[in-house]
Design an enzyme around this catalytic site. Structure first.
Site, PDB file in Angstrom:
ATOM      1  N   HIS A  72      18.220  40.767  -8.992  1.00 18.45           N
ATOM      2  CA  HIS A  72      17.891  39.372  -8.128  1.00 18.45           C
ATOM      3  C   HIS A  72      18.766  38.302  -8.475  1.00 18.45           C
ATOM      4  O   HIS A  72      18.918  37.966  -9.769  1.00 18.45           O
ATOM      5  CB  HIS A  72      16.357  39.158  -8.273  1.00 18.45           C
ATOM      6  CG  HIS A  72      15.853  38.688  -9.516  1.00 18.45           C
ATOM      7  ND1 HIS A  72      15.907  37.421 -10.061  1.00 18.45           N
ATOM      8  CD2 HIS A  72      15.309  39.531 -10.662  1.00 18.45           C
ATOM      9  CE1 HIS A  72      15.359  37.290 -11.192  1.00 18.45           C
ATOM     10  NE2 HIS A  72      14.799  38.485 -11.589  1.00 18.45           N
ATOM     11  N   ASP A  80      18.181  34.834  -7.822  1.00 21.80           N
ATOM     12  CA  ASP A  80      17.332  33.542  -8.192  1.00 21.80           C
ATOM     13  C   ASP A  80      16.932  33.587  -9.729  1.00 21.80           C
ATOM     14  O   ASP A  80      16.892  34.695 -10.171  1.00 21.80           O
ATOM     15  CB  ASP A  80      16.240  33.517  -7.172  1.00 21.80           C
ATOM     16  CG  ASP A  80      15.119  34.710  -7.403  1.00 21.80           C
ATOM     17  OD1 ASP A  80      15.451  35.829  -7.555  1.00 21.80           O
ATOM     18  OD2 ASP A  80      13.943  34.401  -7.593  1.00 21.80           O
ATOM     19  N   ASP A 131      17.836  35.895 -16.839  1.00 19.65           N
ATOM     20  CA  ASP A 131      16.954  36.502 -15.975  1.00 19.65           C
ATOM     21  C   ASP A 131      17.175  36.178 -14.693  1.00 19.65           C
ATOM     22  O   ASP A 131      16.874  35.033 -14.308  1.00 19.65           O
ATOM     23  CB  ASP A 131      15.745  36.506 -16.329  1.00 19.65           C
ATOM     24  CG  ASP A 131      14.754  37.000 -15.663  1.00 19.65           C
ATOM     25  OD1 ASP A 131      14.918  37.719 -14.667  1.00 19.65           O
ATOM     26  OD2 ASP A 131      13.398  36.603 -15.612  1.00 19.65           O
ATOM     27  N   GLU A 189      12.866  36.854  -6.223  1.00 19.42           N
ATOM     28  CA  GLU A 189      12.107  37.484  -6.928  1.00 19.42           C
ATOM     29  C   GLU A 189      11.078  37.080  -7.658  1.00 19.42           C
ATOM     30  O   GLU A 189       9.851  37.342  -7.911  1.00 19.42           O
ATOM     31  CB  GLU A 189      13.106  38.475  -7.875  1.00 19.42           C
ATOM     32  CG  GLU A 189      12.321  39.556  -8.581  1.00 19.42           C
ATOM     33  CD  GLU A 189      11.648  39.297 -10.044  1.00 19.42           C
ATOM     34  OE1 GLU A 189      11.020  40.013 -10.650  1.00 19.42           O
ATOM     35  OE2 GLU A 189      12.113  37.948 -10.385  1.00 19.42           O
ATOM     36  N   GLU A 190      11.365  35.821  -8.216  1.00 18.10           N
ATOM     37  CA  GLU A 190      10.489  35.082  -9.347  1.00 18.10           C
ATOM     38  C   GLU A 190       9.278  34.501  -8.446  1.00 18.10           C
ATOM     39  O   GLU A 190       8.102  34.107  -9.263  1.00 18.10           O
ATOM     40  CB  GLU A 190      11.184  33.987 -10.173  1.00 18.10           C
ATOM     41  CG  GLU A 190      12.565  34.435 -10.764  1.00 18.10           C
ATOM     42  CD  GLU A 190      11.970  35.362 -11.796  1.00 18.10           C
ATOM     43  OE1 GLU A 190      10.949  35.555 -12.324  1.00 18.10           O
ATOM     44  OE2 GLU A 190      12.894  35.564 -12.680  1.00 18.10           O
ATOM     45  N   ASP A 211      17.209  44.524 -14.663  1.00 23.56           N
ATOM     46  CA  ASP A 211      16.482  43.397 -14.851  1.00 23.56           C
ATOM     47  C   ASP A 211      15.510  43.573 -15.959  1.00 23.56           C
ATOM     48  O   ASP A 211      14.207  43.074 -15.956  1.00 23.56           O
ATOM     49  CB  ASP A 211      15.521  42.983 -13.635  1.00 23.56           C
ATOM     50  CG  ASP A 211      14.900  41.881 -13.587  1.00 23.56           C
ATOM     51  OD1 ASP A 211      15.343  40.818 -14.577  1.00 23.56           O
ATOM     52  OD2 ASP A 211      14.050  41.562 -12.944  1.00 23.56           O
TER      53      ASP A 211
END
Length: 482
Positions: A77, A79, A116, A146-147, A170
């Site tokens: 991801h 973001d 991350d 994603e977050e 991830d």
């Protein structure tokens, strides 16, 4: 060449990471970073698609002689969680992340690093750019947001991917292979506020709780770390009977999936009681520092002058303080099947007070859907008893472990050949996009792995440079083995 890049290997991998770090990409503000990924892939001659929600799907042909091998999807991801230390002058909507090297570690100056999942994006881009890796057909799926809700994975349409195997990039611990994760859902609790004039002669103060570690609300939830919102509520509840202050507002936490490191309350206090109040605060600070001990030793309280001329009604203030004390936070249950794995938890992650309303945000996780639902229902009942409205949103499924899947064996055998030892097969309490992707691609085999990184979702986030090199070696070797 960038002076920092000169010290890093493999250079192509790290060059992509450092370039990505220059682009603001907080969740829901990652469009420019997704565009950059797409542009880089097009420049490499890859086939590039964008889906309706903004995910980037990239395809690279197999190297000669491996055309008939299974297609592998590399997934990450784009973001990142945007957290910064108080006093750090950084605007996440325009400023690049200031990356620096600390021995064998990479860190950021006063902010989250974005390893991350910038590490995963960089690895996927480095694979696309390589002319040396012998591989079958490759797909790359770079998701958005994603977050803060897994929006990209949730919006991915069935049929867009052709891969038999998916490598989620991830994970955050070398030597481990993740094959399952928890599902989760958010609870938003709100209450309308009545404002009244501040008590005559009172003075406004801001009571701050700060210095805590915070951390990832899945990975770190069983680490006995302090929750700044809960600690602040405990202190307010304990001191209000003796000091009778007015409460103008409470604010704390920034992300529902990060354990709150800081929280503050604006109080209207009789100036004649200020000295006694400060003395009582010092006692409570000592109490909480002793309670947290070595698990979270940085706790501090501070009382500063502030400005406010209205407070919540006494009924609203009492209801809010009681709700914050009653709501669950932390581990609810451990797995009876996997030693050391949290099965069910809640993170009381964010509170915000506006002029006419207060809002509390909680994230509940569980590897058992019924347990997650039961805990969310208990949270809703607690909110209702306290005079708060609540609703559940953002639900996503867990990812069921399949330890006998062929991909698990391939990656484990590859690690054995490379490093002389097997991987530790595990499931995690954090959420991964694999649950949502697997729900739509039921025949796709998936695993997740990554390098050592620590304190993600906090300004202390850091990643091991040697471990990232090992992660890269494993990724390349797996692609060549499939």
């Amino acid at each position: 060449m960038n002076a920092l890049l000169e010290t890093l290997e493999p250079k192509t991998f790290w060059s992509y990471f450092l370039e990505l770090s220059k682009i603001p990409r907080g969740s829901k503000n990652e469009a420019a970073a997704a565009d950059w990924v797409a542009d880089q892939a097009k420049a490499l001659g890859c086939e590039v698609e964008r889906d309706a929600v903004g995910n980037v799907i990239i395809r690279k042909k197999a190297t000669p002689g491996k055309e008939g091998h299974p297609t592998v999807c590399l997934q990450a991801h784009v973001d990142m969680v945007c957290e910064k230390n108080e006093g750090t002058d950084h605007d996440f909507t325009r400023d690049p992340i200031q990356v620096w090297r600390d021995g064998d570690l990479l860190r950021a100056k006063g902010t989250t690093l974005g390893a991350d999942n910038g590490i995963g994006v960089a690895a996927a881009m480095a694979v696309l750019s390589s002319e040396e890796i012998a591989h079958g057909p490759i797909e790359v799926l770079i998701t958005i947001d994603e977050e803060t809700g897994l929006t990209g994975a949730n919006g991915l349409q069935p049929g867009r991917l052709q891969a038999k195997f998916l490598l989620n990039l991830d994970s955050e611990e070398e030597g481990f292979l993740t094959i399952g994760c928890a599902g989760g859902e958010d609870t938003i609790a709100t209450r309308k506020l009545t404002r009244v004039a501040a008590p005559a002669g009172s003075r406004a103060f801001r009571l701050k709780v700060f210095g805590l570690k915070g951390g990832h609300s899945g990975i770190d939830i069983n680490g006995h770390r302090g929750n700044a919102i809960r600690i602040l509520a405990q202190v307010l509840g304990a001191l209000n009977p003796a000091f009778g202050f007015g409460l103008a507002g409470i604010k704390g936490g920034n992300k529902r999936n990060a354990i709150p490191r800081e929280a503050s309350a604006t109080l209207l206090l009789d100036p004649a009681k200020e000295a006694a109040f400060r003395e009582a605060l010092a006692t409570h600070e000592a109490h909480w520092r002793a309670a947290l001990g070595a698990h979270d030793p940085g706790l501090h309280f501070a009382l500063e002058t502030s400005e406010a001329n209205q407070v919540m009604s006494e009924a609203d203030a009492t209801a809010l303080m009681r709700l914050l004390l009653a709501l669950p936070h932390g581990v609810e249950a451990m797995s009876p099947d996997i030693p050391g794995l949290v099965q069910t938890s809640t993170n009381m992650g964010v509170i915000d007070t506006r002029e006419d309303e207060v809002e509390v945000n909680l994230l509940t996780r569980s590897s058992i859907n019924a347990s997650r639902t039961a805990l969310s229902e208990r949270i809703a009942a607690t909110c209702a008893l306290g005079g708060f409205e609540s609703y559940v949103t953002g639900g996503y499924p867990g990812w069921k472990p399949e330890p006998k899947a062929s991909l698990v064996q391939i990656v484990n055998d590859t690690n054995q050949k490379l490093f002389g030892k097997p991987l530790e097969i595990m499931a995690i309490h954090a959420g991964l996009e694999c649950g949502l992707i697997g729900e739509k691609y039921t025949s796709m085999e998936m695993v997740s792995f990554g390098p050592n990184m620590w304190d993600v979702h906090t300004p202390d986030e850091h990643v091991s440079v040697p471990s990232a090199a090992n992660f890269w070696k494993l990724l390349v070797a797996v692609l060549e083995a499939v």
